[in-house]
Design a protein around this motif. Structure first.
Motif, PDB file in Angstrom:
ATOM      1  N   THR A 554       0.820  -1.213   0.000  1.00  0.00           N
ATOM      2  CA  THR A 554       0.000   0.000   0.000  1.00  0.00           C
ATOM      3  C   THR A 554       0.853   1.262   0.000  1.00  0.00           C
ATOM      4  N   GLY A 555       2.038   1.230   0.608  1.00  0.00           N
ATOM      5  CA  GLY A 555       2.891   2.420   0.617  1.00  0.00           C
ATOM      6  C   GLY A 555       3.304   2.827  -0.775  1.00  0.00           C
ATOM      7  N   ASP A 556       3.708   1.896  -1.605  1.00  0.00           N
ATOM      8  CA  ASP A 556       4.122   2.194  -2.970  1.00  0.00           C
ATOM      9  C   ASP A 556       2.942   2.664  -3.804  1.00  0.00           C
ATOM     10  N   ILE A 557       1.783   2.075  -3.598  1.00  0.00           N
ATOM     11  CA  ILE A 557       0.606   2.464  -4.365  1.00  0.00           C
ATOM     12  C   ILE A 557       0.217   3.909  -4.050  1.00  0.00           C
ATOM     13  N   SER A 558       0.281   4.296  -2.791  1.00  0.00           N
ATOM     14  CA  SER A 558      -0.078   5.674  -2.413  1.00  0.00           C
ATOM     15  C   SER A 558       0.869   6.673  -3.044  1.00  0.00           C
ATOM     16  N   LYS A 559       2.159   6.370  -3.032  1.00  0.00           N
ATOM     17  CA  LYS A 559       3.131   7.274  -3.651  1.00  0.00           C
ATOM     18  C   LYS A 559       2.890   7.378  -5.153  1.00  0.00           C
ATOM     19  N   THR A 560       2.570   6.220  -5.769  1.00  0.00           N
ATOM     20  CA  THR A 560       2.323   6.222  -7.209  1.00  0.00           C
ATOM     21  C   THR A 560       1.093   7.059  -7.539  1.00  0.00           C
ATOM     22  N   LEU A 561       0.029   6.931  -6.727  1.00  0.00           N
ATOM     23  CA  LEU A 561      -1.184   7.714  -6.956  1.00  0.00           C
ATOM     24  C   LEU A 561      -0.911   9.219  -6.801  1.00  0.00           C
ATOM     25  N   ARG A 562      -0.192   9.614  -5.749  1.00  0.00           N
ATOM     26  CA  ARG A 562       0.122  11.038  -5.548  1.00  0.00           C
ATOM     27  C   ARG A 562       0.911  11.588  -6.740  1.00  0.00           C
ATOM     28  N   LYS A 563       1.891  10.798  -7.188  1.00  0.00           N
ATOM     29  CA  LYS A 563       2.715  11.244  -8.308  1.00  0.00           C
ATOM     30  C   LYS A 563       1.883  11.408  -9.573  1.00  0.00           C
ATOM     31  N   ALA A 564       0.948  10.432  -9.775  1.00  0.00           N
ATOM     32  CA  ALA A 564       0.113  10.502 -10.970  1.00  0.00           C
ATOM     33  C   ALA A 564      -0.797  11.723 -10.945  1.00  0.00           C
ATOM     34  N   ILE A 565      -1.375  12.049  -9.762  1.00  0.00           N
ATOM     35  CA  ILE A 565      -2.262  13.213  -9.668  1.00  0.00           C
ATOM     36  C   ILE A 565      -1.472  14.506  -9.845  1.00  0.00           C
ATOM     37  N   GLU A 566      -0.319  14.576  -9.195  1.00  0.00           N
ATOM     38  CA  GLU A 566       0.490  15.787  -9.305  1.00  0.00           C
ATOM     39  C   GLU A 566       1.031  15.978 -10.717  1.00  0.00           C
ATOM     40  N   SER A 567       1.228  14.847 -11.436  1.00  0.00           N
ATOM     41  CA  SER A 567       1.726  14.941 -12.810  1.00  0.00           C
ATOM     42  C   SER A 567       0.613  15.206 -13.800  1.00  0.00           C
ATOM     43  N   GLY A 568      -0.618  15.156 -13.370  1.00  0.00           N
ATOM     44  CA  GLY A 568      -1.748  15.415 -14.253  1.00  0.00           C
ATOM     45  C   GLY A 568      -2.133  14.246 -15.126  1.00  0.00           C
ATOM     46  N   ASN A 569      -1.795  13.001 -14.722  1.00  0.00           N
ATOM     47  CA  ASN A 569      -2.175  11.804 -15.504  1.00  0.00           C
ATOM     48  C   ASN A 569      -3.619  11.428 -15.176  1.00  0.00           C
ATOM     49  N   LEU A 614      -4.715  11.094   1.490  1.00  0.00           N
ATOM     50  CA  LEU A 614      -3.455  11.794   1.190  1.00  0.00           C
ATOM     51  C   LEU A 614      -3.616  13.323   1.186  1.00  0.00           C
ATOM     52  N   ASP A 615      -4.845  13.779   1.404  1.00  0.00           N
ATOM     53  CA  ASP A 615      -5.141  15.218   1.445  1.00  0.00           C
ATOM     54  C   ASP A 615      -4.824  15.891   0.106  1.00  0.00           C
ATOM     55  N   ILE A 616      -5.131  15.190  -0.964  1.00  0.00           N
ATOM     56  CA  ILE A 616      -4.943  15.770  -2.301  1.00  0.00           C
ATOM     57  C   ILE A 616      -6.238  15.699  -3.099  1.00  0.00           C
ATOM     58  N   SER A 617      -7.357  15.500  -2.393  1.00  0.00           N
ATOM     59  CA  SER A 617      -8.631  15.389  -3.093  1.00  0.00           C
ATOM     60  C   SER A 617      -9.022  16.716  -3.745  1.00  0.00           C
ATOM     61  N   ALA A 618      -8.696  17.838  -3.091  1.00  0.00           N
ATOM     62  CA  ALA A 618      -9.031  19.139  -3.681  1.00  0.00           C
ATOM     63  C   ALA A 618      -8.271  19.349  -4.981  1.00  0.00           C
ATOM     64  N   LYS A 619      -7.011  18.980  -4.993  1.00  0.00           N
ATOM     65  CA  LYS A 619      -6.202  19.126  -6.204  1.00  0.00           C
ATOM     66  C   LYS A 619      -6.726  18.233  -7.314  1.00  0.00           C
ATOM     67  N   LEU A 620      -7.151  17.007  -6.947  1.00  0.00           N
ATOM     68  CA  LEU A 620      -7.691  16.084  -7.938  1.00  0.00           C
ATOM     69  C   LEU A 620      -8.974  16.643  -8.538  1.00  0.00           C
ATOM     70  N   THR A 621      -9.839  17.189  -7.671  1.00  0.00           N
ATOM     71  CA  THR A 621     -11.122  17.700  -8.163  1.00  0.00           C
ATOM     72  C   THR A 621     -10.927  18.931  -9.040  1.00  0.00           C
ATOM     73  N   ARG A 622     -10.001  19.840  -8.670  1.00  0.00           N
ATOM     74  CA  ARG A 622      -9.752  21.015  -9.488  1.00  0.00           C
ATOM     75  C   ARG A 622      -9.252  20.624 -10.881  1.00  0.00           C
ATOM     76  N   ALA A 623      -8.334  19.615 -10.897  1.00  0.00           N
ATOM     77  CA  ALA A 623      -7.829  19.169 -12.201  1.00  0.00           C
ATOM     78  C   ALA A 623      -8.940  18.548 -13.032  1.00  0.00           C
ATOM     79  N   ALA A 624      -9.819  17.749 -12.373  1.00  0.00           N
ATOM     80  CA  ALA A 624     -10.926  17.135 -13.095  1.00  0.00           C
ATOM     81  C   ALA A 624     -11.903  18.189 -13.607  1.00  0.00           C
ATOM     82  N   LEU A 625     -12.174  19.242 -12.802  1.00  0.00           N
ATOM     83  CA  LEU A 625     -13.087  20.295 -13.233  1.00  0.00           C
ATOM     84  C   LEU A 625     -12.534  21.039 -14.446  1.00  0.00           C
TER      85      LEU A 625
END
Length: 677
Positions: A554-569, A614-625
């Motif tokens: 789960t640790g690697d998956i969380s890091k991968t998800l954060r990286k993907a969201i921050e990278s805009g994938n 991960l407290d990045i839901s706001a960033k994810l939603t803004r990118a999706a919007l």
């Protein structure tokens, strides 16, 4: 029922309950109304009276002979006792008469003139020795009376006249053995005696069997024709040379010396027969031990027909009998005798190990019964162990949820087919239950498990009889078909299985739709089972590795998800919402998809939940919007009526001040669009 048992210690009686199915199949039963005391009393009185009258009638002559020459008489009696050491059964029933050297002794006494002098003492010796051998006074007296019955034949053939000896060994005959004297007074009478003696013994046996209430048909089948014929020929070939021996030693003129020579020859003959009998028994014992050794070498016995394996092993060593498995203990083939083991139970099936001997290979010996008993015990224990091992193996190789076999059993079956190399025509059908994770998420794991059980039951109902169903993964089943199927048959079977498994399922939460996909794998004559094993391992390993990526680490998956969201994938999938009133598409719903750098798409529910953690839901939603606003502008070029787009949030981002400002900015930039959050 009262049963007459024939054992090493003679005849004894015992109350048995045959109604329970526990009667010994290797014994002869008396009639239910027979009284054992009556048997003993009747036969005992007859035999005792006959023996006593004979002793009394000739005791006076015997006393005179002892008084006249006690040393010689004692030597003769010792020689007679030595001759009686040998006895051979022609029938395993202890009541039946045995082959002994007594007829030859009777002939020696008659032609030398000592018949009347020694008969009383001979009867006493016969009775005592017979009782000791039989370990029963009743059986001993029966044997003694059967031997004395031979005198009714022997005495008329060989008269009590010493002159017969001088006629037989006439010194004036050139060829003594073929002289008229020898043929008339020796060869012909002795040949008649050798043929008639077994008949007289058989007649005595039949009388005893009838008196004892034994079934004659079964008792007669126990006789050994080879022993009867062999002993008769041996007696004849041995005794016809005695006159030549007497003539050679010049003892014909002295009856006492002649009797001594006779008894010496008979003693040697009896000892030779005894040695041959002992060697024969040792050979039978060695064969029995060899058969048991072959049975033990086969342990552990195979699960399929282990009783046949035991029978084949015994037949490999026992050349003169036939071992087979019988469902009945009352076989009735003509001229055949049988022995059975104890009843062997294998679930609802019951059978016996049976020995069969023909008339030339009898009689049965105690060692045969020991082999039967030991083989029966080994087979019973082997069946018990096999059943327990099969139960444990079934429990360990059966999936507790669906009842199908496990993935490990799946690989073991394929490897065993490769080892046995039965044939190369084997097919495997893989059937996967699609969207099982979504089913568990939407309805709960209880409904998901019920769906798996339902699919497994349906597949079990439509699979061929010679196939086996396995659960090779969480949502995937496999079916191995080994009855040389064609590709067309396998394709038709796969369609049938997929159709049966895909039928809707009714649950406590309503109707549930099931969908499945199928794939097939075939062996071929070139690679055999190698391709099947490779496909099986690769097919399942791919699913397992994917599960491991998602469910573990789960640790690697969380890091991968954060990286993907921050990278805009991030991509957004749209589902149109159709308005029946206007008959047009007036809004879209969305599903957010996040991809890692390898192209793997994360589960949407996982993305929302993990982004909140991960407290990045706001960033994810803004990118999706932002993506939705740009895509809606392009959609409106085709469908200008589209003004509304829906986006699923987890609620955590609404408290962010930056998120609210971003919403206001979008509304100001795209005033004609409506965002439903």
């Amino acid at each position: 029922m009262t049963a007459l048992h024939f054992g090493a210690r003679g005849v004894h009686c015992k109350k048995t309950d045959t109604s329970a199915g526990k009667a010994d199949p290797n014994r002869l039963d008396l009639p239910a109304n027979w009284n054992v005391k009556r048997l003993r009393l009747t036969l005992g009185i007859i035999c005792a009276v006959a023996l006593a009258l004979t002793v009394v009638a000739y005791m006076r002559e015997s006393v005179l002979a002892i008084t006249k020459d006690p040393a010689t008489v004692i030597v003769w009696l010792v020689g007679i006792a030595v001759c009686l050491v040998y006895s051979k059964r022609r029938n395993p029933i202890p009541l039946a008469a045995e082959h002994t050297a007594l007829p030859l002794i009777f002939v020696a006494l008659l032609i030398t003139g000592y018949y009347s002098d020694l008969l009383a003492l001979l009867v006493i010796i016969i009775t005592v020795e017979a009782c000791i051998k039989a370990r029963s006074m009743l059986v001993g007296m029966l044997h003694a009376c059967s031997e004395l019955a031979l005198l009714l034949l022997i005495r008329p053939l060989f008269q009590d006249d010493p002159r017969m000896l001088s006629l037989i060994v006439n010194p004036h005959t050139q060829y003594t053995w073929f002289s008229p004297y020898s043929v008339r007074h020796w060869i012909i009478p002795f040949a008649i005696m050798m043929v008639a003696a077994p008949c007289i013994r058989l007649a005595c046996d039949l009388i005893i069997f009838l008196s004892a209430g034994l079934p004659l048909r079964k008792a007669i089948r126990e006789y050994s024709l080879s022993r009867i014929l062999g002993s008769t020929i041996a007696d004849l070939l041995t005794i016809i040379w005695v006159p030549e021996l007497i003539r050679f030693t010049h003892t014909a003129d002295d009856p006492a010396s002649t009797l001594s020579m006779f008894l010496l020859a008979i003693c040697l003959y009896s000892l030779v027969l005894l040695a041959f009998d002992i060697l024969s028994r040792l050979t039978r014992s060695r064969t029995a031990l060899t058969s048991l050794a072959l049975v033990t070498d086969a342990l552990p016995l195979p699960n399929v027909h282990p009783e046949q394996t035991v029978a084949r092993r015994i037949n490999r060593a026992q050349k003169r009998l036939r071992c087979f498995i019988s469902d009945s203990r009352d076989l009735d083939r003509p001229r055949r005798a049988y022995r059975y083991s104890q009843r062997i139970d294998n679930g609802s099936q019951h059978f016996y190990i049976a020995f069969e001997r023909g008339p030339w290979n009898r009689p049965f010996l105690p060692i045969d019964m020991e082999v039967l008993q030991t083989a029966g015990e080994l087979l019973t224990e082997a069946l018990r162990v096999n059943n327990e091992v099969s139960t444990l193996r079934t429990e360990s190789e059966t999936d507790a949820l669906t009842g199908a076999l496990t993935y490990q059993a799946f690989l073991t079956h394929l490897e065993s087919l490769q080892t046995e190399n039965v044939h190369n025509h084997v097919a495997i059908i893989y059937l996967e239950v699609e969207h099982l994770r979504e089913l568990n998420t939407q309805y709960g794991r209880k409904i998901g498990n019920a769906a798996l059980r339902c699919v497994a039951d349906r597949l079990q109902n439509v699979r061929p009889p010679q196939s086996a169903l396995y659960r090779v993964n969480g949502d995937e089943f496999a079916l191995i078909v080994t009855d040389e199927p064609s590709h067309e048959d396998i394709e038709q079977l796969a369609m049938t299985m997929r159709k049966a498994a895909g039928e809707p399922m009714i649950t406590a939460m309503g109707e549930v739709s099931l969908s499945t996909s199928a794939s097939m794998s075939f062996s071929n004559e070139i690679t055999g089972y190698t391709s099947l094993l490779s496909d099986a391992r690769a097919h399942v390993a791919a699913e397992i590795s994917m599960d491991e990526v998602i469910e573990t680490g789960t640790g690697d998956i969380s890091k991968t998800l954060r990286k993907a969201i921050e990278s805009g994938n991030i991509t957004v999938l749209y589902r149109p919402i159709f308005n029946l009133d206007t008959r047009s598409i007036d809004s879209l719903s969305t599903v957010i998809r996040v991809h890692d750098e390898h192209g793997h798409t994360f589960n949407p529910h996982f993305v929302l939940d993990e982004a909140r953690k991960l407290d990045i839901s706001a960033k994810l939603t803004r990118a999706a919007l932002d993506i939705c606003a740009e895509d809606m502008e392009r959609f409106r070029e085709i469908a200008p009526q589209l003004t509304t787009v829906g986006l699923c949030l987890n609620g955590g981002e609404t408290n962010r001040s930056g998120f609210t400002d971003h919403i206001k900015e979008l509304c100001a930039r795209y005033p004609h669009l409506h965002f439903c959050l």
